[in-house]
Design a protein around this motif. Structure first.
Motif, PDB file in Angstrom:
ATOM      1  N   LEU A  87      19.509  27.007  26.785  1.00  0.00           N
ATOM      2  CA  LEU A  87      19.432  28.469  26.654  1.00  0.00           C
ATOM      3  C   LEU A  87      20.160  28.937  25.401  1.00  0.00           C
ATOM      4  O   LEU A  87      19.667  29.814  24.681  1.00  0.00           O
ATOM      5  CB  LEU A  87      20.001  29.148  27.898  1.00  0.00           C
ATOM      6  N   TRP A  88      21.331  28.329  25.120  1.00  0.00           N
ATOM      7  CA  TRP A  88      22.075  28.707  23.921  1.00  0.00           C
ATOM      8  C   TRP A  88      21.303  28.279  22.666  1.00  0.00           C
ATOM      9  O   TRP A  88      21.231  29.023  21.691  1.00  0.00           O
ATOM     10  CB  TRP A  88      23.484  28.133  23.919  1.00  0.00           C
ATOM     11  N   GLN A  89      20.730  27.101  22.675  1.00  0.00           N
ATOM     12  CA  GLN A  89      19.970  26.639  21.510  1.00  0.00           C
ATOM     13  C   GLN A  89      18.804  27.572  21.206  1.00  0.00           C
ATOM     14  O   GLN A  89      18.465  27.788  20.043  1.00  0.00           O
ATOM     15  CB  GLN A  89      19.473  25.208  21.726  1.00  0.00           C
ATOM     16  N   ALA A  98      27.901  27.655  27.735  1.00  0.00           N
ATOM     17  CA  ALA A  98      27.220  26.427  27.308  1.00  0.00           C
ATOM     18  C   ALA A  98      28.217  25.354  26.878  1.00  0.00           C
ATOM     19  O   ALA A  98      27.940  24.164  26.984  1.00  0.00           O
ATOM     20  CB  ALA A  98      26.238  26.728  26.183  1.00  0.00           C
ATOM     21  N   GLU A  99      29.389  25.772  26.405  1.00  0.00           N
ATOM     22  CA  GLU A  99      30.420  24.792  26.030  1.00  0.00           C
ATOM     23  C   GLU A  99      30.980  24.057  27.237  1.00  0.00           C
ATOM     24  O   GLU A  99      31.180  22.847  27.187  1.00  0.00           O
ATOM     25  CB  GLU A  99      31.583  25.487  25.309  1.00  0.00           C
ATOM     26  N   HIS A 115      16.125  27.945  35.555  1.00  0.00           N
ATOM     27  CA  HIS A 115      16.034  26.479  35.667  1.00  0.00           C
ATOM     28  C   HIS A 115      16.059  25.771  34.314  1.00  0.00           C
ATOM     29  O   HIS A 115      15.372  24.780  34.113  1.00  0.00           O
ATOM     30  CB  HIS A 115      14.802  26.074  36.481  1.00  0.00           C
ATOM     31  N   LYS A 116      16.861  26.294  33.401  1.00  0.00           N
ATOM     32  CA  LYS A 116      17.103  25.640  32.111  1.00  0.00           C
ATOM     33  C   LYS A 116      18.602  25.472  31.965  1.00  0.00           C
ATOM     34  O   LYS A 116      19.390  26.271  32.472  1.00  0.00           O
ATOM     35  CB  LYS A 116      16.564  26.495  30.956  1.00  0.00           C
ATOM     36  N   SER A 117      19.003  24.429  31.242  1.00  0.00           N
ATOM     37  CA  SER A 117      20.432  24.197  31.048  1.00  0.00           C
ATOM     38  C   SER A 117      21.016  25.287  30.152  1.00  0.00           C
ATOM     39  O   SER A 117      20.313  25.882  29.327  1.00  0.00           O
ATOM     40  CB  SER A 117      20.674  22.824  30.427  1.00  0.00           C
ATOM     41  N   ASN A 162      25.162  21.052  30.688  1.00  0.00           N
ATOM     42  CA  ASN A 162      24.060  20.435  31.430  1.00  0.00           C
ATOM     43  C   ASN A 162      23.761  21.109  32.764  1.00  0.00           C
ATOM     44  O   ASN A 162      22.824  20.716  33.455  1.00  0.00           O
ATOM     45  CB  ASN A 162      24.338  18.949  31.651  1.00  0.00           C
ATOM     46  N   LEU A 163      24.549  22.114  33.104  1.00  0.00           N
ATOM     47  CA  LEU A 163      24.306  22.860  34.334  1.00  0.00           C
ATOM     48  C   LEU A 163      23.094  23.767  34.128  1.00  0.00           C
ATOM     49  O   LEU A 163      22.960  24.404  33.078  1.00  0.00           O
ATOM     50  CB  LEU A 163      25.537  23.705  34.676  1.00  0.00           C
ATOM     51  N   ASN A 164      22.208  23.809  35.116  1.00  0.00           N
ATOM     52  CA  ASN A 164      21.016  24.646  35.018  1.00  0.00           C
ATOM     53  C   ASN A 164      21.255  26.027  35.600  1.00  0.00           C
ATOM     54  O   ASN A 164      21.874  26.164  36.666  1.00  0.00           O
ATOM     55  CB  ASN A 164      19.827  24.004  35.739  1.00  0.00           C
TER      56      ASN A 164
END
Length: 171
Positions: A143-145, A125-126, A137-139, A130-132
């Motif tokens: 997903l990390w949040q 995620a770092e 189909h989630k960034s 913004n990559l899905n």
């Protein structure tokens, strides 16, 4: 040219093996984009803490050749082929993503542990917030949040990257 995302983990002489693995990856793939280094408790067995991170690179190699390159680097850093799945590692390198390809052969992509292991998802995620994810189909940031951060202990650490490492970005 494919964009690949790579997880690295080690808990045997971790600083030495992580630095050597990064330099070997640079020799094979050129400039790397790097997450921070994270320390985490062992998952799936009792053992010393791991150092983990994610790197990204560009390659013209096939998936099979990328994985073979990773195995060669692992072996050069003392990885034993017959090690149990959940055991200490001198160096563990896994292909997480190869562009947005979804497949089961020659390996599973995207790698399943992206969604289940904090030591993979947070650093991914770092460097690719913004990559899905190609199947959910989630960034990676979203997903990390949403990840249950109490389920696995993980924290960023200070790490002295090798001076000869050519990176496009270190967070």
């Amino acid at each position: 040219m494919a964009r690949i995302y790579i997880s690295l983990g080690t808990n045997i002489s971790p600083e030495q093996h992580l630095k050597a693995g990064l330099l070997d990856l640079q020799d094979s793939f050129g400039s790397l984009q790097l997450s921070r280094v994270f320390e985490s408790e062992a998952v799936g067995f009792k053992g010393t803490n791991f150092l983990n991170m994610v790197a990204a690179a560009e390659t013209e190699l096939s998936i099979t050749d990328v994985v073979a390159t990773f195995k060669r680097i692992e072996q050069a850093n003392g990885r034993i082929k017959s090690e149990k799945k959940f055991s200490p590692r001198s160096l563990d390198i896994d292909l997480l993503l190869y562009d947005n390809l979804v497949c089961d052969e020659p390996i599973e992509l995207p790698r399943g542990e992206i969604l289940f292991n904090a030591f993979v998802l947070w650093p991914l995620a770092e460097i690719a917030p913004n990559l899905n994810h190609p199947t959910v189909h989630k960034s990676y940031q979203s997903l990390w949040q949403a990840f249950d951060k109490q389920s696995q202990k993980l924290w960023p650490i200070e790490f002295d990257f090798p001076s000869e490492l050519q990176t496009t970005m270190i967070l």
